[in-house]
Design a protein around this motif. Sequence first.
Motif, short mmCIF file in Angstrom:
data_model
loop_
_atom_site.label_atom_id
_atom_site.label_comp_id
_atom_site.label_asym_id
_atom_site.label_seq_id
_atom_site.Cartn_x
_atom_site.Cartn_y
_atom_site.Cartn_z
N ALA A 126 0.72 -1.29 -0.49
CA ALA A 126 0.00 0.09 0.02
C ALA A 126 0.61 1.16 0.40
N LEU A 127 1.74 1.31 0.65
CA LEU A 127 2.39 2.07 0.84
C LEU A 127 3.41 2.58 -0.37
N MET A 133 1.10 5.85 -7.25
CA MET A 133 -0.53 6.49 -7.83
C MET A 133 -0.01 7.82 -8.36
N GLY A 134 0.83 8.51 -7.26
CA GLY A 134 1.36 9.65 -7.32
C GLY A 134 2.73 9.86 -8.75
N GLY A 139 7.84 3.89 -5.72
CA GLY A 139 7.06 3.32 -5.05
C GLY A 139 7.45 1.79 -5.47
N PRO A 140 7.50 1.28 -6.06
CA PRO A 140 7.99 -0.27 -6.83
C PRO A 140 9.51 -0.14 -6.05
#
Length: 303
Positions: A126-127, A133-134, A139-140
Amino acid sequence: MAEKITLSKKDRRAVALRSTFIQGSWNYERMQNGGWCFAMIPAIKKLYTTKEEQREALKRHLEFFNTHPYVASPIFGVTLALEEERANGAQVDDAAIQGVKVGMMGPLAGVGDPVFWFTLRPMLGALGASLAMGGSILGPILFFVLWNVIRWAFMWYTQEFGYKAGGKISEDLSGGLLQKVTKTASILGMFVLGALVERWVSINFTPVVSTVQLSEGAYIDWSSLPAGGEGIRQAFEQYSSGLSLSPEKVTTLQDNLNSLIPGFVPLLLTLLCMWLLKKNVSPIIIIIALFVVGIVGHVVGIL
Protein backbone atom coordinates in the motif's frame (compact mmCIF):
# COMPACT_ATOMS: atom_id res chain seq x y z
CA MET A 1 41.20 -35.61 21.56
CA ALA A 2 39.94 -34.42 18.18
CA GLU A 3 39.39 -30.72 17.71
CA LYS A 4 35.75 -29.68 17.95
CA ILE A 5 34.12 -28.90 14.61
CA THR A 6 32.28 -25.58 14.68
CA LEU A 7 30.14 -23.94 12.03
CA SER A 8 31.50 -20.49 11.31
CA LYS A 9 29.37 -17.45 10.57
CA LYS A 10 30.34 -17.89 6.91
CA ASP A 11 28.96 -21.44 6.94
CA ARG A 12 25.74 -20.33 8.59
CA ARG A 13 25.41 -17.44 6.15
CA ALA A 14 25.73 -19.88 3.25
CA VAL A 15 22.86 -21.92 4.69
CA ALA A 16 20.76 -18.76 5.11
CA LEU A 17 21.38 -17.74 1.48
CA ARG A 18 20.45 -21.17 0.19
CA SER A 19 17.30 -21.25 2.35
CA THR A 20 15.87 -18.62 0.01
CA PHE A 21 15.31 -21.47 -2.46
CA ILE A 22 13.49 -23.73 0.00
CA GLN A 23 10.45 -23.69 -2.30
CA GLY A 24 12.56 -24.42 -5.39
CA SER A 25 11.76 -28.14 -5.64
CA TRP A 26 8.41 -28.25 -3.83
CA ASN A 27 6.63 -31.57 -4.36
CA TYR A 28 3.42 -33.21 -3.22
CA GLU A 29 5.14 -36.10 -1.46
CA ARG A 30 7.60 -34.36 0.89
CA MET A 31 6.95 -30.73 -0.03
CA GLN A 32 9.96 -28.54 0.93
CA ASN A 33 12.39 -31.38 1.64
CA GLY A 34 14.50 -30.78 -1.50
CA GLY A 35 14.98 -27.09 -0.76
CA TRP A 36 15.71 -27.84 2.89
CA CYS A 37 18.35 -30.41 1.98
CA PHE A 38 19.91 -28.03 -0.58
CA ALA A 39 20.24 -25.33 2.09
CA MET A 40 21.90 -27.74 4.55
CA ILE A 41 24.65 -28.85 2.13
CA PRO A 42 27.32 -26.26 3.19
CA ALA A 43 26.92 -27.28 6.85
CA ILE A 44 26.94 -30.99 6.03
CA LYS A 45 30.18 -30.64 4.04
CA LYS A 46 31.79 -28.77 6.93
CA LEU A 47 30.63 -31.11 9.70
CA TYR A 48 31.13 -34.50 8.05
CA THR A 49 34.32 -35.39 6.23
CA THR A 50 33.54 -38.84 4.82
CA LYS A 51 31.21 -39.47 1.88
CA GLU A 52 29.26 -42.03 3.88
CA GLU A 53 28.52 -39.56 6.69
CA GLN A 54 27.53 -36.91 4.17
CA ARG A 55 25.19 -39.31 2.38
CA GLU A 56 23.53 -40.26 5.67
CA ALA A 57 23.08 -36.59 6.57
CA LEU A 58 21.56 -35.79 3.18
CA LYS A 59 19.22 -38.75 3.50
CA ARG A 60 18.26 -37.57 6.98
CA HIS A 61 17.23 -34.16 5.66
CA LEU A 62 15.24 -35.46 2.71
CA GLU A 63 12.39 -36.39 5.05
CA PHE A 64 9.08 -34.52 4.91
CA PHE A 65 9.25 -30.82 5.75
CA ASN A 66 6.82 -27.98 5.14
CA THR A 67 6.31 -24.59 6.79
CA HIS A 68 6.23 -20.92 5.89
CA PRO A 69 9.43 -20.27 3.88
CA TYR A 70 10.60 -17.41 6.10
CA VAL A 71 9.89 -18.90 9.52
CA ALA A 72 11.87 -21.97 8.50
CA SER A 73 14.97 -19.97 9.49
CA PRO A 74 14.82 -20.59 13.28
CA ILE A 75 14.28 -24.28 12.52
CA PHE A 76 17.40 -24.18 10.35
CA GLY A 77 19.29 -22.65 13.26
CA VAL A 78 18.24 -25.30 15.78
CA THR A 79 18.98 -28.06 13.25
CA LEU A 80 22.45 -26.66 12.55
CA ALA A 81 23.22 -26.69 16.27
CA LEU A 82 22.01 -30.28 16.66
CA GLU A 83 23.99 -31.43 13.61
CA GLU A 84 27.08 -29.69 14.99
CA GLU A 85 26.73 -31.48 18.32
CA ARG A 86 26.16 -34.80 16.54
CA ALA A 87 29.27 -34.31 14.43
CA ASN A 88 31.25 -33.78 17.64
CA GLY A 89 30.10 -37.05 19.18
CA ALA A 90 26.93 -36.11 21.06
CA GLN A 91 24.13 -38.68 21.23
CA VAL A 92 21.76 -36.89 18.84
CA ASP A 93 19.98 -39.43 16.66
CA ASP A 94 17.95 -39.00 13.46
CA ALA A 95 14.65 -39.19 15.33
CA ALA A 96 15.64 -36.31 17.62
CA ILE A 97 16.54 -34.02 14.72
CA GLN A 98 13.45 -34.88 12.70
CA GLY A 99 11.24 -34.63 15.77
CA VAL A 100 12.39 -31.08 16.51
CA LYS A 101 11.87 -30.09 12.85
CA VAL A 102 8.36 -31.55 12.69
CA GLY A 103 7.43 -30.14 16.09
CA MET A 104 8.49 -26.59 15.17
CA MET A 105 7.26 -26.39 11.60
CA GLY A 106 3.54 -26.65 12.45
CA PRO A 107 3.23 -23.88 15.06
CA LEU A 108 5.59 -21.55 13.19
CA ALA A 109 3.67 -22.00 9.92
CA GLY A 110 0.63 -20.51 11.64
CA VAL A 111 2.68 -17.43 12.54
CA GLY A 112 4.30 -16.79 9.16
CA ASP A 113 1.17 -16.34 7.05
CA PRO A 114 -0.58 -13.64 9.14
CA VAL A 115 2.66 -11.75 9.84
CA PHE A 116 4.18 -11.72 6.35
CA TRP A 117 1.41 -12.38 3.81
CA PHE A 118 -1.52 -10.69 5.58
CA THR A 119 0.15 -7.81 7.44
CA LEU A 120 3.63 -6.81 6.38
CA ARG A 121 3.40 -7.25 2.60
CA PRO A 122 -0.01 -5.52 2.23
CA MET A 123 1.26 -2.59 4.32
CA LEU A 124 4.43 -2.19 2.26
CA GLY A 125 2.46 -2.73 -0.95
CA ALA A 126 0.00 0.00 0.00
CA LEU A 127 2.87 2.37 0.78
CA GLY A 128 4.57 1.64 -2.54
CA ALA A 129 1.30 1.86 -4.47
CA SER A 130 0.46 5.23 -2.97
CA LEU A 131 3.79 6.63 -4.17
CA ALA A 132 3.42 4.98 -7.58
CA MET A 133 -0.07 6.42 -8.06
CA GLY A 134 1.42 9.85 -7.47
CA GLY A 135 3.78 9.25 -10.38
CA SER A 136 6.89 8.46 -8.30
CA ILE A 137 9.19 5.65 -9.38
CA LEU A 138 10.19 5.29 -5.74
CA GLY A 139 6.97 3.31 -5.10
CA PRO A 140 8.02 -0.09 -6.50
CA ILE A 141 11.66 0.50 -5.52
CA LEU A 142 10.70 1.25 -1.92
CA PHE A 143 8.48 -1.82 -1.74
CA PHE A 144 11.19 -4.08 -3.17
CA VAL A 145 13.95 -2.73 -0.91
CA LEU A 146 11.96 -2.63 2.33
CA TRP A 147 10.42 -6.06 1.79
CA ASN A 148 13.74 -7.75 1.15
CA VAL A 149 15.60 -5.92 3.92
CA ILE A 150 12.96 -6.90 6.48
CA ARG A 151 12.73 -10.44 5.11
CA TRP A 152 16.47 -11.00 5.10
CA ALA A 153 16.98 -9.46 8.53
CA PHE A 154 14.27 -11.68 9.96
CA MET A 155 15.64 -14.82 8.32
CA TRP A 156 19.24 -14.22 9.38
CA TYR A 157 18.64 -13.16 12.98
CA THR A 158 16.05 -15.83 13.67
CA GLN A 159 18.40 -18.47 12.25
CA GLU A 160 21.14 -17.20 14.55
CA PHE A 161 18.70 -17.22 17.46
CA GLY A 162 17.74 -20.80 16.67
CA TYR A 163 21.40 -21.80 16.36
CA LYS A 164 22.26 -20.39 19.80
CA ALA A 165 19.11 -21.85 21.37
CA GLY A 166 19.82 -25.23 19.77
CA GLY A 167 23.31 -25.19 21.23
CA LYS A 168 21.93 -24.63 24.72
CA ILE A 169 19.44 -27.45 24.26
CA SER A 170 22.15 -29.90 23.27
CA GLU A 171 24.44 -28.95 26.18
CA ASP A 172 22.33 -30.95 28.64
CA LEU A 173 22.06 -34.25 26.81
CA SER A 174 22.85 -36.20 29.96
CA GLY A 175 19.93 -34.58 31.76
CA GLY A 176 17.49 -35.53 29.04
CA LEU A 177 16.60 -31.95 28.08
CA LEU A 178 16.90 -32.68 24.37
CA GLN A 179 14.69 -35.72 24.74
CA LYS A 180 12.08 -33.63 26.57
CA VAL A 181 12.20 -30.89 23.95
CA THR A 182 11.95 -33.45 21.16
CA LYS A 183 8.98 -35.16 22.79
CA THR A 184 7.21 -31.86 23.50
CA ALA A 185 7.84 -30.58 19.98
CA SER A 186 6.62 -33.83 18.44
CA ILE A 187 3.43 -33.82 20.53
CA LEU A 188 2.75 -30.19 19.68
CA GLY A 189 3.39 -30.79 15.98
CA MET A 190 1.11 -33.83 15.88
CA PHE A 191 -1.57 -31.90 17.77
CA VAL A 192 -1.48 -29.06 15.23
CA LEU A 193 -1.53 -31.47 12.28
CA GLY A 194 -4.35 -33.43 13.86
CA ALA A 195 -6.41 -30.27 14.35
CA LEU A 196 -5.96 -29.45 10.67
CA VAL A 197 -7.29 -32.83 9.46
CA GLU A 198 -10.90 -31.62 9.50
CA ARG A 199 -9.89 -28.53 7.50
CA TRP A 200 -7.59 -30.16 4.94
CA VAL A 201 -9.38 -33.48 4.35
CA SER A 202 -12.80 -33.28 2.73
CA ILE A 203 -15.11 -36.19 1.87
CA ASN A 204 -18.70 -35.74 0.70
CA PHE A 205 -21.04 -38.75 0.34
CA THR A 206 -23.77 -37.67 -2.09
CA PRO A 207 -26.39 -40.51 -1.92
CA VAL A 208 -29.78 -39.09 -0.95
CA VAL A 209 -31.24 -40.57 2.24
CA SER A 210 -34.57 -38.74 2.29
CA THR A 211 -36.55 -36.06 0.46
CA VAL A 212 -39.19 -34.13 2.45
CA GLN A 213 -41.75 -31.75 0.91
CA LEU A 214 -41.68 -28.44 2.81
CA SER A 215 -44.86 -26.62 3.74
CA GLU A 216 -45.78 -23.39 2.01
CA GLY A 217 -43.95 -20.43 3.52
CA ALA A 218 -40.90 -22.50 4.48
CA TYR A 219 -39.24 -21.96 1.13
CA ILE A 220 -38.73 -19.12 -1.34
CA ASP A 221 -41.57 -18.79 -3.83
CA TRP A 222 -39.54 -17.74 -6.85
CA SER A 223 -42.61 -17.15 -9.02
CA SER A 224 -43.91 -14.46 -6.70
CA LEU A 225 -40.70 -12.43 -6.61
CA PRO A 226 -40.55 -9.24 -8.69
CA ALA A 227 -38.24 -9.13 -11.68
CA GLY A 228 -34.82 -7.49 -11.69
CA GLY A 229 -32.70 -6.35 -8.80
CA GLU A 230 -35.62 -6.03 -6.40
CA GLY A 231 -36.37 -9.74 -6.77
CA ILE A 232 -32.77 -10.65 -6.11
CA ARG A 233 -32.75 -8.46 -3.00
CA GLN A 234 -35.92 -10.07 -1.63
CA ALA A 235 -34.55 -13.55 -2.35
CA PHE A 236 -31.42 -12.77 -0.33
CA GLU A 237 -33.50 -11.41 2.52
CA GLN A 238 -35.76 -14.47 2.60
CA TYR A 239 -32.81 -16.86 2.44
CA SER A 240 -31.02 -15.05 5.28
CA SER A 241 -34.21 -15.28 7.36
CA GLY A 242 -34.08 -19.09 7.10
CA LEU A 243 -36.22 -19.96 4.08
CA SER A 244 -35.12 -22.85 1.90
CA LEU A 245 -34.09 -22.32 -1.72
CA SER A 246 -36.31 -25.18 -2.93
CA PRO A 247 -39.66 -26.66 -1.84
CA GLU A 248 -37.98 -29.93 -0.94
CA LYS A 249 -35.51 -30.67 1.83
CA VAL A 250 -32.97 -33.20 0.58
CA THR A 251 -30.92 -35.07 3.18
CA THR A 252 -27.75 -36.81 1.99
CA LEU A 253 -25.68 -39.47 3.69
CA GLN A 254 -23.05 -36.81 4.40
CA ASP A 255 -25.64 -34.66 6.21
CA ASN A 256 -26.42 -37.58 8.54
CA LEU A 257 -22.73 -38.26 9.17
CA ASN A 258 -22.09 -34.58 9.92
CA SER A 259 -24.96 -34.53 12.40
CA LEU A 260 -23.59 -37.59 14.21
CA ILE A 261 -19.77 -37.12 14.23
CA PRO A 262 -18.50 -34.20 12.13
CA GLY A 263 -15.15 -34.92 10.56
CA PHE A 264 -15.16 -38.61 11.49
CA VAL A 265 -14.75 -39.95 7.93
CA PRO A 266 -11.84 -37.58 7.09
CA LEU A 267 -10.18 -38.73 10.31
CA LEU A 268 -10.61 -42.40 9.32
CA LEU A 269 -9.13 -41.66 5.89
CA THR A 270 -6.15 -39.91 7.49
CA LEU A 271 -5.56 -42.82 9.86
CA LEU A 272 -5.78 -45.24 6.91
CA CYS A 273 -3.12 -43.27 5.01
CA MET A 274 -0.90 -43.24 8.12
CA TRP A 275 -1.32 -47.02 8.46
CA LEU A 276 -0.40 -47.53 4.81
CA LEU A 277 2.69 -45.33 5.20
CA LYS A 278 3.66 -47.37 8.25
CA LYS A 279 3.38 -50.48 6.07
CA ASN A 280 5.93 -48.85 3.69
CA VAL A 281 3.38 -48.18 0.94
CA SER A 282 4.72 -45.48 -1.36
CA PRO A 283 3.09 -42.03 -0.87
CA ILE A 284 2.81 -41.76 -4.66
CA ILE A 285 0.74 -44.97 -4.72
CA ILE A 286 -1.52 -43.59 -1.98
CA ILE A 287 -2.02 -40.29 -3.86
CA ILE A 288 -2.87 -42.11 -7.10
CA ALA A 289 -5.25 -44.43 -5.25
CA LEU A 290 -7.05 -41.45 -3.72
CA PHE A 291 -7.45 -39.90 -7.17
CA VAL A 292 -8.84 -43.16 -8.58
CA VAL A 293 -11.25 -43.71 -5.69
CA GLY A 294 -12.45 -40.09 -5.91
CA ILE A 295 -13.06 -40.23 -9.67
CA VAL A 296 -14.75 -43.63 -9.59
CA GLY A 297 -16.84 -42.64 -6.58
CA HIS A 298 -18.02 -39.49 -8.38
CA VAL A 299 -18.88 -41.41 -11.57
CA VAL A 300 -20.99 -43.98 -9.74
CA GLY A 301 -22.67 -41.29 -7.63
CA ILE A 302 -21.19 -42.12 -4.21
CA LEU A 303 -18.87 -39.11 -3.81
